[in-house]
Structures are given as C-alpha cells and as structure tokens.
Scaffold this active site. Sequence first.
Site, PDB file in Angstrom:
ATOM      1  N   ASP A   1       0.816  -1.214   0.000  1.00  8.86           N
ATOM      2  CA  ASP A   1       0.000   0.000   0.000  1.00  8.86           C
ATOM      3  C   ASP A   1       0.851   1.265   0.000  1.00  8.86           C
ATOM      4  O   ASP A   1       0.468   2.267  -0.630  1.00  8.86           O
ATOM      5  CB  ASP A   1      -1.007   0.000   1.157  1.00  8.86           C
TER       6      ASP A   1
ATOM      7  N   THR B   1      -1.710   3.895  10.043  1.00  8.14           N
ATOM      8  CA  THR B   1      -1.328   3.146  11.238  1.00  8.14           C
ATOM      9  C   THR B   1       0.184   3.219  11.428  1.00  8.14           C
ATOM     10  O   THR B   1       0.685   3.407  12.534  1.00  8.14           O
ATOM     11  CB  THR B   1      -1.778   1.679  11.108  1.00  8.14           C
TER      12      THR B   1
ATOM     13  N   ASN C   1      10.404   3.339   8.735  1.00 10.19           N
ATOM     14  CA  ASN C   1       9.088   3.062   9.313  1.00 10.19           C
ATOM     15  C   ASN C   1       8.992   3.713  10.686  1.00 10.19           C
ATOM     16  O   ASN C   1       9.834   3.462  11.558  1.00 10.19           O
ATOM     17  CB  ASN C   1       8.882   1.554   9.462  1.00 10.19           C
TER      18      ASN C   1
END
Length: 502
Positions: free
Chosen positions: A238, A260, A297
């Site tokens: 994604d 998220t 991340n």
Amino acid sequence: MATMVSIDLGAQSGRVAVGRFDGETLAVTDLHRFANVPVRVHDTLHWDALRLYDGMLEGLRAAARECGGRADSVGVDTWGLDFALLDRAGRLVQNPVHHRDRRTDSAMEQVFERVPARELYERTGIQLMAINSVFQLHAMVRAGDPALDAAETLLMIPDLFHYWLSGLRVCEFTEATTSQCYDPRAGTWATDVLERLGVASLFPEVVPPGTVLGPLRPEVVEETRLEGAAVVAPASHDTGSAVAAVPFRRPGSAYISSGTWSLVGVEVAEPVIDERTFAANLTNEGGVEGTFRLLRNVTGLWLLHECRRTWALEGRRYEFGELVELAEQAAPLRSLVDPNEPAFMPPGDMPARIREACARTGQPEPGDEAAVVRCVLESLALKYRQTIELLESVTGVAPPEIHVVGGGALNRRLCQWTADATGLPVLAGPVEAAEIGNLAVQAMALGELASLEEARELVRNSFTPEVYEPRDRGPWDDVYGRFSDLATAPAPQPEPLVGGRG
C-alpha cells in the site's frame, strides 16, 4: 474511458473503489468499506483472511452494479511484512499470523546467530525490525511450526488475494521487498541467506508492478457478476501505491505516507545500502518503474487508534476527529515520547504506556485525553523531523517540502505541527493515496498511461492538496534536543500480552 477497481486493504479496514479515467482526469467512487479485525486464538494473533476476502467479493459485487457488470481491471494492495502459506493443492494452511503477534520477540537475535545483522542488511537493504517476514519465518523454524511442513508456497498478503482472484501464484515486487527476504541488487530472492534460515524453497516468481496476472477466475465472475476484468498486480504494497500517487512538484521532496504506520522517505533510482543507511536503520523498498523508496518506518497513528480503543473499553468513546481537536486544549510541547519505543508495538493500554514512558524519562505524565493526544501528535511531528534529517544526511539532498498522503493528511494538527517542527511546507493529500496509486498503476498496465510521471501528472490534475506553511519553529527547536535524547536512549521491551487483552 477505462474503468478500474481498486481493493485497498489497511490494518484497520478495507475499501473497494471504482476509478474512471477519461484521458485527462481520474474520478474515484468509493463503493464498499469493511472492517479488518484481527482474531486472537490460543495466544496467537491472526488476520481473518477469509472474512477479508468475503469483504472484497462484496465490494466487487458493488462494482458490478456501479459499472453495468463490466470493468477493465481489478487490483489489490495491502500492508507489507505478513504472508500466507499454501499447501501443494493451493489451499491456505492457516490464517496468516499478524506481525504484532509475540512470536518474534527473540527472533532477531536468533537470526543474527546465523546471518549477522550487517550481512542481512547488505543483502536486502531493509530496516531491521523484529516484525519483518524473515524474522517471522525463522521464529516458525525455531518453534518447529508444522505449518511449514505442510507449506509449498509463500505468498505475501496481497499476492494471496490476487491468487484467489486470478489463480496465479506470484509475488509482486514492491511487496516482496518488504519481507527482508529479497535481494534488490540481484533482483531475486536472497536464496542463500534463506537456506541458512531453513525457508528457501517457499518463494515463487517475483513480478513487477503493473503485471497483468490474467482474467478473474470464472467462479469469481459468477459470484460477483463482474465481467471482462483482468487482475492486475499494482504496486501491491500500500505504501508503494501511495507513493506512486504522490504529486511531487519539486525534486527531492520527502513524503510521509501516514496511517497506522508512518512511512517517511524519499524516492531514489536505486537502493542506497551502505554503512550510513545501516547505522540509520533506513529501508529500501521497491517502487514503480524500478524506483526505490528510501525510508524509515515510524509507528504512526497506531498510537492514537490504541488510545481510542482503550478509552472506548472504559466507556469513553471518541470519534477520531474529536481526539485531534482535543489536543488543542492541552499545554504544548510538555510531554514527549519516542513513537518507535518497543513498548508501544503490541496492542494494549496505550495511554498507560505513554504515561509510564513520560514518568520514566522525568517528564510530566499526560493526565487526560487531551494531554495524551497532544503528546502523541507532537512526538510524531518531531519524529518526522528526525527521520527527514537522517534522510538528508545519507543522500546529501535537503528536501524542499513534504508531501503527506494517506489518512494522516486529514489530521490538520499533525500536518501543521509537522510543518512547524521541520520548517518545511507540508502538502497534504490525496487522502486515499493508496487506492489512487493502485488505480494509476492499473491504468499503466492497460496502456492508458505511459509512465509513472504521467500517473503523477494525472494525480496533480485530479486532486488539489492542502498546503500548510511553517510558523514559528523556535519552540520546536527548544525541545528537539530533549526529544532526540528520548529517541536514542535504550527503551524497555514490552511485557508479554496476557490472554486475549488487546
């Protein structure tokens, strides 16, 4: 007119949309949304793959009604890291295990006994995180998990759904790179490394984004009444799809794909794998047209989602937007945490963990919901600044502005505070970047668009971002040193989850 169907599956929910490209602009109609609710069984946290597939089929039925029974293509994107195992008959061995399951708690150390950390990074270019596929797999090996004995093929999550839709078992490039099992410089699975970890035989062919996998299987057509559609592997990670939809206007700009997780990065022509990126724990994930996403991340709005869930269990229910507005009521830059602290990774009582982290580092504990939310959002803005500075240090390029795409683009406080903390303009949108990028890559596969640059030009023509200009950076500079100390200090590991909590 090209008519395409995107299935965009995130950690919280899935959505099915129809995109119509008339040669100049892309019009997107959301048709169906469904929840993505993990299930804990016998102390293992699973994704409910069959329920998710049922939600996809319901969305395809809605697409058939919307499109008069015909579409040109269908493509799926999901999160990275997690995988499904199929037996020799192509049947699912078990529901995929969630990356937030605790089976990987000691897996990194165990892998490094066989493959040193520096070597693993050199071969894969992927940020070392315990939740990566390679550590999940080795945890299964060490546990003697019988699912591995029954397995013939490993498919990443979007590849599983493409297989169920088309019948073809392959892994798409952008998703494969997230696994830390793929060698981006060799352009193939890191087979020798995987052999040392006992899992080398499971991996299928890797195909590039924009690959036409074949028509919908006849039984899918019969069930959904959607005819004529080819199954296309978009950028099936994604974030890969979201970055394909970033409407860059200045070279070297940074992006934050905010949901998220927050994926903070820049786009590069080839992997950047050296001592600097290893020390900074930066990752090189595949992109469209052979590009790479050099990024880090960052634990993102997961923190706020878990706070909201905890408060709801205690009888205090808030809409997400209400929580963001609450933050204005709290004192600024009072309490800060490192969003990537390991204690914040598993589900659980996030407000309590945030208060504990503040107390442990000698800061005031955020007492009410407003203070907790402000702590989360300000900490994220400072983490974005820190990560962008890391990217600048290894690339030598100072990003002139930041594009925020995904759900976080709706978070006005976070966008403005990111501009303030970094001193850079923030361009927010498109919000549904993953589904838009999914559709754009499908259009490339259909021959409607000739290149990634044409796809981004289409996004610029179809969606207008909201611009946040930086304001007074002084207060953020004043606390940045304190935040940097938090983000470099050793943090405690999370306690094991008990029973079904979280």
